[in-house]
Design an enzyme around this catalytic site. Structure first.
Site, PDB file in Angstrom:
ATOM      1  N   GLY A 127      -4.984   9.160  -7.934  1.00 30.79           N
ATOM      2  CA  GLY A 127      -5.352   8.280  -9.043  1.00 30.79           C
ATOM      3  C   GLY A 127      -4.465   7.068  -9.219  1.00 30.79           C
ATOM      4  O   GLY A 127      -3.725   6.659  -8.319  1.00 30.79           O
ATOM      5  N   CYS A 186     -12.718   8.927 -18.398  1.00 32.14           N
ATOM      6  CA  CYS A 186     -13.466   7.852 -19.071  1.00 32.14           C
ATOM      7  C   CYS A 186     -13.914   8.257 -20.467  1.00 32.14           C
ATOM      8  O   CYS A 186     -14.359   7.416 -21.245  1.00 32.14           O
ATOM      9  CB  CYS A 186     -14.695   7.483 -18.262  1.00 32.14           C
ATOM     10  SG  CYS A 186     -14.437   7.431 -16.496  1.00 32.14           S
ATOM     11  N   ASP A 231      -9.000   6.284  -7.166  1.00 27.70           N
ATOM     12  CA  ASP A 231      -8.306   5.126  -7.726  1.00 27.70           C
ATOM     13  C   ASP A 231      -7.005   4.773  -7.006  1.00 27.70           C
ATOM     14  O   ASP A 231      -6.456   3.702  -7.219  1.00 27.70           O
ATOM     15  CB  ASP A 231      -7.980   5.366  -9.212  1.00 27.70           C
ATOM     16  CG  ASP A 231      -9.237   5.411 -10.068  1.00 27.70           C
ATOM     17  OD1 ASP A 231     -10.339   5.360  -9.490  1.00 27.70           O
ATOM     18  OD2 ASP A 231      -9.111   5.491 -11.302  1.00 27.70           O
ATOM     19  N   ALA A 251      -5.715  12.342  -3.775  1.00 32.27           N
ATOM     20  CA  ALA A 251      -6.627  11.790  -4.782  1.00 32.27           C
ATOM     21  C   ALA A 251      -5.816  11.684  -6.063  1.00 32.27           C
ATOM     22  O   ALA A 251      -6.145  12.279  -7.083  1.00 32.27           O
ATOM     23  CB  ALA A 251      -7.845  12.688  -4.951  1.00 32.27           C
TER      24      ALA A 251
END
Lengths: 148, 445
Positions: free
Chosen positions: B106, B42, B275, B104
């Protein structure tokens, strides 16, 4: 782990805790002091709201910069004093159920390429007793050391 | 126990940390195709405009892997899963055996299919490496004009960063407003003004038709025949869960990797978080990917507990939980921030001060808060979010939900799973003459 504990029937709503908090954090807040303790009201009765320095703090999980951390020894949850720096993304403000984190609104910071900061209770690391506790004339706020 | 985690971001790293905190002896391996140590995706826009250096993006300290005794395999790609043998097959042929595996992995950027995508000067804006490539291209080609495709968070962050670097930026968005997934029309207009005040041009209701140029990007065409000169194009038209690894391993896939409330994929030894998954949204009840940092961190932590066999139910996925400040204006959206379906039972309470650029909206149904948007003033936003998340009845307070004195104080008996901070209040506090008799009430003679 240190936590603030409140006896609301003693509170007269004088807001001396808020003033003492603003004064204590002047170095972080720069030109616009902000309090980290909030004397709210219910039907005209004052009720202070404080940070709980939660065990599984949601503000820590929400922080995308990794600067919001819970110190394993003191239990204090803070976004200041770590290698990771607060970038003012406000995820912690969105996450805190008690609503006790606020944004610094220092416009100059936006322009100077540094970041506005999320401001929250740090239990005054430079003091033995947090400023709000010392400032309260009615002994509403107490610093307790409890087992989590 | 041998734990293997594929993915080195919010979900993966927090899962690894949680596993280590609970188990001193386990073997924990993190695999990631990216070379960088765990960084915050981010924040790459703040890297692009120079406000942060690369090490300012690391959300764990440099010696995290060492301190937590986690073996990082960075820059190495997991090629496939050998489920019968319980091993991850790496691109270099190595096999990593696992007892419990966490995917994980994404999400990844998607691009609209238009002519000209092969030209140099076109970039995604998803990884730290993308940001580095863009910075190099801007420097080498002396980029003066850029087009960003998509006005979601990623696109606008990119536009803001390029603008700060002195580049003329045009954002093209096919919807009628910016941030269409998270914000409503009024709030998106306020945020748009904040961005346009910097000189960023935002074109709404138009799609990209082609990217044009001889040997590199020279312009883009939008709509029928509008050309915009530019030497850099950034695609920020959304992300899609990375499901290839899971689908080739015959795990259950829909929009993302399908998991149950224990974040299990259906294979007892394979979990997924972050995600890449599809999970039921706690507010809307719909199954959907849940791509936000906050969700990913909590899912990583819950997945870790479940990988250790603790059967911890996770039900907190909320697809929309975003906070943003591009320039001067802060805004937060949470839960059902827009009423999408034709359901007429929703109630909206809002407050709009155009001059001060403050807009607050609450969405209610059956005396429960379902969603909110706060723009310009985000104080106490988390308190409202907690009322939404915890499904707390606010029927008694409907008339004062957006009053300045409405606060957590009204719900002080609600501890949200934490140690309380209020002593028992004596009943005299409720008395109408309490203030006058305060010392008596306090037990002081």
């Amino acid at each position: 782990m240190k936590k603030l504990y409140l006896r609301i029937e003693r509170c007269s709503g004088c807001k001396r805790c808020e003033l003492a908090c603003m004064d204590e954090h002047r170095d972080i807040d720069a030109d616009k002091p902000r309090t980290r303790i909030f004397v709210e009201s219910i039907n005209e009765r004052p009720v202070p709201v404080v940070c709980r320095h939660c065990k599984d703090a949601l503000c820590v999980s929400a922080c995308m910069a990794g600067c919001m951390q819970k110190d394993q020894n003191s239990g204090i949850v803070s976004n200041q004093g770590y290698l990771q720096k607060c970038v003012g993304c406000w995820m912690c403000i969105m996450a805190c159920p008690y609503g006790v984190i606020s944004p610094s609104d220092n416009g100059a910071m936006v322009d100077n390429a540094s970041f506005a900061q999320a401001l929250k209770c740090d239990l005054c690391p430079k003091k033995d007793t947090p400023a709000c506790v010392s400032a309260c004339p009615n002994e509403v706020i107490e610093l307790r050391d409890i087992q989590e | 126990m041998r734990f293997v985690i594929i993915g080195n971001s919010a979900a993966g790293v927090n899962a690894a940390q949680e596993l280590r905190n609970a188990d001193k002896d386990a073997q924990i391996t993190i695999v990631s195709s990216e070379k960088d140590m765990a960084y915050s995706r981010c924040l790459i826009s703040r890297f692009l405009d120079g406000r942060l250096k690369a090490d300012g993006l690391y959300f764990k300290t440099r010696n995290f892997y060492h301190n937590y005794n986690i073996k990082p395999l960075l820059g190495k790609t997991a090629l496939s899963l050998d489920r019968p043998a319980k091993a991850v097959v790496m691109a270099d042929g190595e096999k990593l055996p696992y007892d419990k595996l966490l995917l994980a992995v994404g999400a990844g950027p998607i691009r609209p299919k238009v002519p000209g995508l092969e030209l140099p000067g076109i970039f995604n804006f998803y990884s730290l490496e993308d940001a580095r490539r863009i910075m190099k291209y801007v420097k080498d080609k002396l980029v003066k004009e850029a087009v960003v495709v998509g006005a979601g968070f990623v696109g606008l962050e990119a536009a803001y960063a390029l603008c700060k670097a002195g580049i003329k930026v045009t954002v093209v968005e096919r919807c009628a407003q910016i941030l269409p997934a998270q914000f409503d029309h009024i709030s998106s207009e306020i945020i748009r003004e904040d961005l346009e005040s910097l000189g960023i041009e935002i074109i709404l209701d138009e799609s990209l038709t082609s990217v044009n140029g001889e040997s590199a990007v020279e312009s883009v065409t939008i709509g029928e025949d509008t050309d915009i000169a530019c030497s850099l194009v950034i695609f920020a038209s959304g992300v899609r869960p990375n499901v290839l690894l899971a689908s080739e391993a015959k795990l259950n896939i829909s929009k993302g990797i399908v998991v149950d409330e224990f974040l299990n994929t259906g294979d007892a030894d394979i979990f997924a978080a972050g995600d890449c998954i599809e999970i039921e949204d706690a507010v809307t009840g719909k199954r959907q990917p849940s791509a936000t940092w906050f969700n990913a961190v909590l899912q990583g932590k819950f997945a870790a507990l479940n990988m250790r066999g603790e059967a911890k139910r996770y039900s907190g996925a909320i697809g929309i939980q975003n906070s943003v400040q591009f320039h001067r204006l802060a805004a937060i959206s949470f839960g059902m921030s827009q009423i999408m379906d034709e359901d007429l039972d929703y109630e909206v309470i809002s407050h709009y001060n155009k001059e001060q650029k403050i807009y607050k909206k609450l969405v209610l149904k059956d005396n429960l808060l379902r969603g909110m948007i706060f723009t310009g003033d985000i104080l106490k936003a988390g308190f409202y979010a907690a009322l939404i998340r915890e499904k707390i009845d606010v029927g008694a307070y409907k008339h004062k939900l957006l009053e300045p004195d409405f606060s957590y104080a009204y719900f002080r008996k609600e501890n949200f799973g934490q140690v309380g901070s209020y002593a028992v209040t004596p009943s005299c506090w409720q008395s109408p003459s309490w203030f006058a008799e305060r010392s008596l009430c306090m037990g002081i003679k």
